[in-house]
Design a protein around this motif. Structure first.
Motif, PDB file in Angstrom:
ATOM      1  N   PRO A   1      -3.496  12.158   1.701  1.00  0.00           N
ATOM      2  CA  PRO A   1      -3.193  10.726   1.500  1.00  0.00           C
ATOM      3  C   PRO A   1      -3.796   9.805   2.566  1.00  0.00           C
ATOM      4  N   VAL A   2      -4.562  10.358   3.503  1.00  0.00           N
ATOM      5  CA  VAL A   2      -5.108   9.512   4.571  1.00  0.00           C
ATOM      6  C   VAL A   2      -5.997   8.424   3.992  1.00  0.00           C
ATOM      7  N   THR A   3      -6.885   8.790   3.065  1.00  0.00           N
ATOM      8  CA  THR A   3      -7.814   7.811   2.503  1.00  0.00           C
ATOM      9  C   THR A   3      -7.111   6.763   1.646  1.00  0.00           C
ATOM     10  N   TYR A   4      -5.893   7.083   1.198  1.00  0.00           N
ATOM     11  CA  TYR A   4      -5.163   6.092   0.405  1.00  0.00           C
ATOM     12  C   TYR A   4      -4.894   4.840   1.235  1.00  0.00           C
ATOM     13  N   TRP A   5      -4.480   5.032   2.507  1.00  0.00           N
ATOM     14  CA  TRP A   5      -4.159   3.898   3.364  1.00  0.00           C
ATOM     15  C   TRP A   5      -5.426   3.161   3.818  1.00  0.00           C
ATOM     16  N   ILE A   6      -6.547   3.835   3.734  1.00  0.00           N
ATOM     17  CA  ILE A   6      -7.809   3.212   4.157  1.00  0.00           C
ATOM     18  C   ILE A   6      -8.489   2.478   3.001  1.00  0.00           C
ATOM     19  N   CYS A   7      -8.417   3.059   1.807  1.00  0.00           N
ATOM     20  CA  CYS A   7      -9.236   2.563   0.700  1.00  0.00           C
ATOM     21  C   CYS A   7      -8.474   1.731  -0.324  1.00  0.00           C
ATOM     22  N   VAL A   8      -7.172   1.787  -0.354  1.00  0.00           N
ATOM     23  CA  VAL A   8      -6.413   1.064  -1.375  1.00  0.00           C
ATOM     24  C   VAL A   8      -5.885  -0.246  -0.785  1.00  0.00           C
ATOM     25  N   ARG A   9      -6.197  -1.331  -1.468  1.00  0.00           N
ATOM     26  CA  ARG A   9      -5.754  -2.658  -1.024  1.00  0.00           C
ATOM     27  C   ARG A   9      -4.862  -3.279  -2.085  1.00  0.00           C
ATOM     28  N   LYS A  10      -3.881  -4.018  -1.633  1.00  0.00           N
ATOM     29  CA  LYS A  10      -2.967  -4.700  -2.541  1.00  0.00           C
ATOM     30  C   LYS A  10      -3.420  -6.143  -2.723  1.00  0.00           C
ATOM     31  N   VAL A  11      -3.584  -6.536  -3.979  1.00  0.00           N
ATOM     32  CA  VAL A  11      -4.063  -7.882  -4.300  1.00  0.00           C
ATOM     33  C   VAL A  11      -2.911  -8.676  -4.912  1.00  0.00           C
ATOM     34  N   GLN A  12      -2.684  -9.877  -4.387  1.00  0.00           N
ATOM     35  CA  GLN A  12      -1.607 -10.728  -4.874  1.00  0.00           C
ATOM     36  C   GLN A  12      -1.927 -11.271  -6.267  1.00  0.00           C
ATOM     37  N   ASN A  13      -0.892 -11.791  -6.947  1.00  0.00           N
ATOM     38  CA  ASN A  13      -1.080 -12.326  -8.292  1.00  0.00           C
ATOM     39  C   ASN A  13      -2.020 -13.526  -8.322  1.00  0.00           C
ATOM     40  N   SER A  14      -2.054 -14.287  -7.237  1.00  0.00           N
ATOM     41  CA  SER A  14      -2.898 -15.487  -7.188  1.00  0.00           C
ATOM     42  C   SER A  14      -4.278 -15.203  -6.614  1.00  0.00           C
ATOM     43  N   GLU A  15      -4.629 -13.931  -6.448  1.00  0.00           N
ATOM     44  CA  GLU A  15      -5.909 -13.580  -5.842  1.00  0.00           C
ATOM     45  C   GLU A  15      -6.688 -12.619  -6.737  1.00  0.00           C
ATOM     46  N   ARG A  16      -7.980 -12.613  -6.529  1.00  0.00           N
ATOM     47  CA  ARG A  16      -8.859 -11.618  -7.129  1.00  0.00           C
ATOM     48  C   ARG A  16      -9.852 -11.167  -6.060  1.00  0.00           C
ATOM     49  N   ILE A  17     -10.253  -9.912  -6.148  1.00  0.00           N
ATOM     50  CA  ILE A  17     -11.225  -9.373  -5.204  1.00  0.00           C
ATOM     51  C   ILE A  17     -12.544  -9.124  -5.939  1.00  0.00           C
TER      52      ILE A  17
END
Length: 362
Positions: A51-67
């Motif tokens: 699970p190490v890469t999970y904390w590095i590669c996964v980002r949480k995006v808010q409802n009012s945002e897009r990446i």
């Protein structure tokens, strides 16, 4: 497969931004194979090191945002809201706020179709509808949409009479909104609402002359043209013969640096007879030469002097280039034409531009 990432340069000038189409450049076959290989390796590393890469590669995006994700320099699309997988070693991201936004267009002084002078601003509400198109097409959308809104507001308002602006305000707002949307929807933006401020009448329209006031005629307006139609002839003014050769020579000497602009202005203004409408303090800024002058006109006469610092005591501040000032003094550039073309920037009482018209007709 990939979208070409590009920018449309934005500008400080209040002009319409013309749309243009570009054919996307497809990457070569070796480049696409290399991209697929790197992506496959990245997914493999991500799975193996959980699970190490999970904390590095996964980002949480808010409802009012897009990446917006760029993988190896190529735009691959938008992600969100929720959790988004990003490989920091090959991906570059840009966050876009898609919540509704608003801005104000500062009050603008302008001349209406019937020759009145008004001051009006607007409140503009907009939303981002296509993040990919927005990032691909424009670099700074806020600066672009502010400049475009100001330009459209002025261009459409000068086609209306003061009575129309006051009684048909809603239709005027809808016309401005539709015109802006015709430009910005292809960039992923949508204007939701335009609301004018209260129309402040600085000068009532002339009641005689069929709506063609003497002010516009004296400033070089051709009979039968509205101010909006007259503005189309920007930069196409024919040079007129000058009866006073000394004035012509003095202005040309100032242009060539043989004499100072202060001496030139003092000589031209000193021989004029002014009315109470011309009385006041004028600040003239020659932007290309970084020169500022103060012109004071009252019952006792007129005085010209250099100004080393900015002052708020002037009735009107006029900024222009030395070449535009020379054109006005020679009579080849009507002040109204320069004002509508944004070649003259005026802050304060726009009615004081009558002084430039008076000097140009000397």
């Amino acid at each position: 497969m990939y979208a070409k990432y590009r920018h449309i340069p934005t500008s400080e000038c209040d002009i319409d931004i013309e749309a243009y189409e570009e054919k996307p450049i497809e990457p070569s076959l070796p480049l696409r194979l290399f991209s697929h290989l790197i992506t496959l390796v990245s997914y493999t590393v991500f799975i193996c090191l959980l699970p190490v890469t999970y904390w590095i590669c996964v980002r949480k995006v808010q409802n009012s945002e897009r990446i917006i994700i760029f993988r190896l320099g190529a735009l691959i699309g938008s992600r969100g809201p929720g959790r988004v997988l990003v490989f920091p070693w090959i991906d570059r991201t840009q966050t876009v706020d898609v919540s509704n936004s608003a801005f104000s267009v500062p009050p603008q002084q302008l001349i209406t179709h019937d020759g009145g002078i008004i001051e009006v601003g607007a409140e503009v509400q907009y939303a981002i509808t296509d993040c990919v198109a927005l990032v691909r097409e424009v670099a700074e959308h806020q600066e672009m949409i502010r400049s475009l809104s100001k330009t459209v507001l002025v261009r459409l308002t000068i086609k209306r009479t003061i009575q129309e602006l006051q009684k048909e305000k809603h239709s005027c707002e809808e016309a401005v909104m539709a015109e802006i949307n015709s430009q910005v929807r292809k960039w992923g933006l949508d204007i939701r609402n335009v609301c004018f401020s209260d129309v402040k009448v600085l000068k009532a329209p002339e009641k005689e002359g069929g709506g063609i006031p003497p002010l516009l005629a004296s400033l070089g307006k051709k009979e039968g043209l509205s101010p909006a139609e007259f503005a189309k002839y920007i930069y196409s003014v024919e040079n007129k013969d000058q009866a006073d050769l000394d004035l012509q020579g003095m202005v040309e000497s100032a242009e060539q640096g043989k004499t100072t602009w202060l001496l030139c202005l003092s000589s031209i203004i000193g021989g004029e007879t002014f009315t109470p409408d011309n009385f006041g303090t004028y600040s003239i800024d020659l932007t290309d030469l970084n020169l500022k002058f103060i012109v004071e006109i009252d019952e006792s006469g007129c005085r010209c002097k250099n100004s080393e610092v900015d002052t708020d005591e002037s009735d009107v501040c006029i900024a222009m280039t030395s070449s535009d000032l020379a054109g006005i003094l020679k009579g080849s550039l009507p002040p109204l034409q320069a004002y509508l073309a944004n070649r003259i920037n005026v802050s304060g009482d726009v009615r004081k531009l009558m002084l430039l018209e008076k000097l140009g007709n000397k």
